[in-house]
Enzyme design. Sequence first.
Site, PDB file in Angstrom:
ATOM      1  N   LYS A 265       0.828  -1.203   0.000  1.00 15.44           N
ATOM      2  CA  LYS A 265       0.000   0.000   0.000  1.00 15.44           C
ATOM      3  C   LYS A 265       0.866   1.258   0.000  1.00 15.44           C
ATOM      4  CE  LYS A 265      -4.069   1.706   2.551  1.00 15.44           C
ATOM      5  NZ  LYS A 265      -5.052   1.318   3.593  1.00 15.44           N
TER       6      LYS A 265
ATOM      7  N   SER B 210      -9.570   1.852   1.860  1.00 14.73           N
ATOM      8  CA  SER B 210      -8.544   2.635   1.192  1.00 14.73           C
ATOM      9  C   SER B 210      -7.443   1.796   0.558  1.00 14.73           C
ATOM     10  CB  SER B 210      -7.914   3.598   2.197  1.00 14.73           C
ATOM     11  OG  SER B 210      -7.275   2.894   3.257  1.00 14.73           O
TER      12      SER B 210
ATOM     13  N   SER C 153     -10.581  -0.950   5.675  1.00 15.78           N
ATOM     14  CA  SER C 153      -9.795  -0.631   4.487  1.00 15.78           C
ATOM     15  C   SER C 153      -9.138  -1.829   3.828  1.00 15.78           C
ATOM     16  CB  SER C 153      -8.727   0.419   4.820  1.00 15.78           C
ATOM     17  OG  SER C 153      -9.320   1.685   4.982  1.00 15.78           O
TER      18      SER C 153
END
Length: 478
Positions: A76, A151, A175
């Site tokens: 990420k 996210s 997320s």
Amino acid sequence: MQYETATAQLVALRSGKISSVELVEASITRIEALDAKLNAIVVRDFERARDAAKAADAARAGGANLPLLGLPVTVKEAFNVAGLPTTWGIPGTSDIAVAEDAIVVARLKAAGAVVLGKSNVSTMLQDWQSANPVYGVTNSPWDVSRTPGGSSGGGAAALAAGFVPLEFGSDLAGSLRVPASFSGVFAHRGTHGLVPKTGFEPPGTPNLSVQAPIDQAVIGPMARSAADLQLALEVIAGPEEAGLKLDLPPVRHSRLRDFRVLVIDDIPLVPTAAVVRAAIGEIASKLEAEGCTVSRNAKLLPDVTVLGKTFIELLMAFAGADMPDDAWRGIAAHAAGIAPDTADLNAAGQRAMAMSHRDWVHLDRIRFGLADQWRHLFADWDVVLCPATPVTAIQHDPTPWDGRTIDVDGSQVPYGLLPMWTSLAIPTGQPVTTMPIGGDALPIGMQIIGGRFEDRTTIGFAGLIEQAFGGFDRPPGY
């Protein structure tokens, strides 16, 4: 090899069927060919990855046998990777130097993984869509008019599109689990504190020698199989302090029919689409047919409304602590005018942003009470199954947050209620494995909630379901 699991790719690497250089080059070629329409891998580190692949092949030739040796992975964008920008999607932060890897990234590299780059996120990791003004919008490989979730959406899209076999993200409000559900992949939100968060901080924040104080947030893996989640978790989990050892309890049962399963598909916090509830019901029926003890009697379950409210209040109290003073004073003045008997979640969140430390201590005690209820539940049940999201992947929506809605079987529901299913496990830090359980044109995800530190049980149960009924399906066209 691109849709082989990480486990299968590592077998091929160890046997000499394929080299790391070949495997990494295949991933790079696929990303370069297909990512223009997805925008999943937004920070690319291909030249260093090629060098790392060559080094991995040389190390294997010399007798090395690290757990992820030569395997391509992505992480990420919010994780620090030395030499690459960490922006969290915030404009003006791309030039801030990053000199040190996050603990998770360092552990991946030490295990021999080859980091190809970083996947897209929502701005400040605060949306269920992965879009930001630095890197743009990430599209779902299932339907480019829809989001892969947020996210950690870039990573979920990359997995679904066959770019890499493993991705690593974070989960505060869902997320990891929302993108896994929207994109049809597996994810694991580990027991809170299981994986160190050092190096997972906003741009310019130094790597502290203690875990980052982001209440309720965790770091975890995403994959296309349950076995790969376990493989990845064993690499990244464990105390940061030298000399301490991780010793998680084993999976409770090795046979599917031995599991005691509590199923819930309806909560008062948010309506849930019929197609999602039907998919959960189908899994429950299959488990009963396999001989599992299955019940929908939720009398031992902590009050889900209290769980949701506690999650919102803890989250907004944390958010309020970092607001500029003037903005915080305005919020506090507004919160003071909200009637004490106003019980909706929005009002609770506004009041929480300005709560006193005394009020926070009282809230934390509620959290401990909820944790005690979970402990009692898991004395009688092995896992709890429930939806990950109330709907399948939603259409892109760039309008301001407070004006957005989600469509649940024709009813318009406030956008902020989307994480209400994921909120159940958050305040008390329960481990949750999310897995795909079918769907027609779009995937449907299911959460498997377990007792604290029983991560191997939730992942193991997901693996047994995968073996019995199937799991990941690639998007059409990929």
